[in-house]
Enzyme design. Structure first.
Site, PDB file in Angstrom:
ATOM      1  N   LYS A  32       0.885  -1.185   0.000  1.00  0.00           N
ATOM      2  CA  LYS A  32       0.000   0.000   0.000  1.00  0.00           C
ATOM      3  C   LYS A  32       0.918   1.229   0.000  1.00  0.00           C
ATOM      4  CE  LYS A  32      -1.964   2.983   2.046  1.00  0.00           C
ATOM      5  NZ  LYS A  32      -1.732   4.414   1.662  1.00  0.00           N
ATOM      6  N   GLU A  69       8.830   1.330  11.336  1.00  0.00           N
ATOM      7  CA  GLU A  69       9.933   2.291  11.310  1.00  0.00           C
ATOM      8  C   GLU A  69       9.284   3.661  11.349  1.00  0.00           C
ATOM      9  OE1 GLU A  69      12.155   4.996  10.090  1.00  0.00           O
ATOM     10  OE2 GLU A  69      12.326   3.944   8.165  1.00  0.00           O
ATOM     11  N   CYS A 106      13.337  10.442   8.144  1.00  0.00           N
ATOM     12  CA  CYS A 106      13.032  10.025   9.518  1.00  0.00           C
ATOM     13  C   CYS A 106      14.242  10.203  10.427  1.00  0.00           C
ATOM     14  CB  CYS A 106      12.503   8.605   9.553  1.00  0.00           C
ATOM     15  SG  CYS A 106      13.400   7.514   8.485  1.00  0.00           S
ATOM     16  N   GLU A 116       8.782  15.913  16.038  1.00  0.00           N
ATOM     17  CA  GLU A 116       9.295  15.719  14.683  1.00  0.00           C
ATOM     18  C   GLU A 116       8.600  16.725  13.762  1.00  0.00           C
ATOM     19  OE1 GLU A 116       8.271  12.094  12.365  1.00  0.00           O
ATOM     20  OE2 GLU A 116      10.418  12.026  11.957  1.00  0.00           O
TER      21      GLU A 116
END
Ligand code: NAI
Ligand code: MG
Length: 515
Positions: free
Chosen positions: A211, A286, A320, A417
């Protein structure tokens, strides 16, 4: 198919891609219908719905893509199950699986320039960066993983068999494919993330339902075409494009998926883990990061200044493991702040297809708003912007590279973040103190240390709670090197042996051969 609304708005704009001169194969690909790949065939979504894909440099619609949902996930999982249990694939010899993976890698290599261009149009990143980072590394990962099918060995186990006297046993362990894998990925490195999940899964003998992120489904669809062309048996690799809460959620909770692997936000990662609990799927996630960068007193500043700027500004900060918290030894603070500020101001913004541009737009208007919200919070809470602080361009989703100083540890720009080109810079005086500050985060993905002192490397690195610690470099990745997070940055590892093992189960076989 570009919408008429988008066409009527298009006017010359130095910050927008010129799509009139793209590779003919990509022009044809963008025009063609974009369907789901299920059981070896390209099919419409059951609902018949589609969604729009936009060029981040211009906000123009460049493609319409099938919007799969739970019904399509059911079909794709059934195909993957059939292919896993009873097909050419399940009987294929490891050497043949290797050959197939190499054939796919050859096709990716042959189409590397087109794939890079498509990635630049879809994601906004520079076509050069896409070619030399995304596609190059993806290729290395396919090649590396292609070597694994013949190397997934078990062990012979010296068992004593003490529980039942008089019998004689021999025992060994085997590695077997875990089964049907659901892979849900993010938009920051679209083909690369599809590769990080699919290559080890296929190498281990699993089948896959992918996906892609709704922002960037295009290179995954091209990958599907290349997988077909390479000759993978039908049902081995399926793609369901669609939205997270529909297609993604259906895949994460599907009772016939054996493993789910996810890259994206920690918030959605938590939902994935909860959904996986239903049938106790194996899980790799992750997730986010707020990676610290430590410039020590003895660092080579000429190398460190561009290095730490690259740690945050690479891929527009949409990484990330981006080095988004920069801690500098007090005596060098002013010089490093000035240096990073000059680097930020010197970055040329422009559309991905302009090879002179060094930074493109962010991936979506939503992401630009999210980043600008953090910038506003930073300014409101008293931080000072030495560079940047503004959005740019009328149509594209550009944000200026931004350097904040005068920050306090409790500010949202220091704790959360941001996932954009925004760094906070702060001085430190003592190594123990900076190790504590570096670890003062819910995340633990990466960290870097800039120093020439090997003693400091080996004292500091073990103290840092991060899955990767880089020294005099940042966000260096390799097919052989496990990558993943401590704490809320995730579970499990991508890349290397650890990744391929995570798509296997260990089976112990115990044989009584007493006569
Ligand atoms: P996201 O986590 O919402 O999306 C990632 C993937 O998850 C996409 O394929 C999406 O369709 C899917 N998804 C969304 N909701 C889902 C659900 N309920 N069930 C199953 N799948 C679902 O990330 P998003 O919204 O694109 O970005 C938000 C923030 O996440 C970013 O600002 C950044 O901080 C972080 N992020 C971190 C990434 C990383 O590499 N660790 C990558 C992308 C985003
Ligand atoms: Mg989201």
């Amino acid at each position: 198919m570009p919408s008429t609304a988008a066409q009527s708005r298009s006017a010359p704009d130095a910050l927008a891609n010129d799509l009139s001169r793209i590779h003919p194969a990509n022009a044809a690909f963008l025009k063609a219908p974009k369907r789901l790949l299920i059981d070896g065939a390209w099919v419409e979504a059951t609902s018949g719905k589609t969604f729009e894909v936009r060029d981040p440099s211009s906000d123009e619609v460049v493609a319409h893509v099938a919007a799969g949902d739970a019904a399509d996930v059911d079909r794709a999982v059934a195909a993957a199950r059939r292919a896993f249990e009873d097909s050419e694939w399940s009987r294929m010899k490891p050497t043949d699986r290797e050959r197939l993976l190499h054939r796919l890698a050859d096709l990716i290599e042959a189409h590397a320039d087109e794939l890079a261009e498509l990635e630049a149009i879809d994601n906004g990143k520079s076509v050069l960066m896409a070619r030399h980072v995304d596609i190059k590394h993806a290729l290395e990962v396919w090649r590396y993983m292609a070597g694994w099918p013949t190397k997934l060995e078990g062990q012979t186990l010296p068992i004593s068999g003490t529980l039942v006297p008089g019998q004689q046993y021999v025992a060994f362990s085997q590695r077997e494919a875990v089964g049907v894998v659901g892979a849900i990925i993010a938009w920051n490195f679209p083909l690369l993330l599809a590769t990080w999940k699919s290559a080890p899964a296929l190498a281990a003998g699993c089948t896959v339902v992918l996906k892609p992120a709704e922002e960037t489904p295009l290179t995954a669809l091209r990958l599907g075409e290349l997988i077909q062309e390479a000759g993978f048996p039908r049902g081995v690799f399926n793609i369901v494009t669609g939205m997270g809460p529909t297609a993604g959620a259906a895949l994460a909770k599907h009772p016939d998926v054996d493993k789910i692997t996810f890259t994206g936000s920690t918030e959605v990662g938590r939902l994935i883990v909860q959904a996986a609990a239903g049938n106790m799927k194996k899980v790799t996630v992750e997730l986010g990061g707020k990676s610290p960068v430590l410039v020590l007193e003895d660092a080579d500043l000429d190398a460190a200044i561009p290095g730490v700027a690259g740690a945050i500004f690479f891929n527009h900060g949409q990484v990330c493991s981006a080095g988004s918290r920069l801690y500098v030894a007090e005596r060098h603070f002013e010089r490093v702040l000035e240096g990073v500020t000059a680097q930020a101001r010197g970055i040329k913004l422009g559309p991905g297809l302009d090879s002179s541009a060094q930074m493109g737009p962010l991936v979506s208007s939503v992401q630009r708003e999210r980043v600008m919200r953090y910038v506003a919070q930073g300014l409101e809470s008293g931080a000072r912007a030495a560079a940047g602080g503004k959005a740019l361009g009328s149509r594209g989703y550009y944000v200026e590279p931004t350097v904040f100083h005068g920050v306090k540890d409790d500010m949202s720009i220091v704790r959360e973040e941001i996932f954009g080109p925004v760094v906070v810079v702060k001085p430190f005086t003592d190594l123990n103190e900076v190790a504590r500050t570096a670890n003062d985060s819910i995340y633990g993905l990466g960290a870097s240390i800039w120093t020439r002192d090997v003693h400091k490397v080996f004292t500091l690195a073990p103290k840092l709670k991060a899955g990767s610690v880089w020294v005099n470099c940042h966000s260096i990745l390799d097919a052989t090197m496990p990558f993943g997070g401590y704490k809320q940055s995730g579970w499990g590892r991508e890349l290397g042996k650890e990744a391929v093992y995570s798509y296997t189960e260990s089976k112990s076989l115990c044989i009584n051969y007493a006569g």
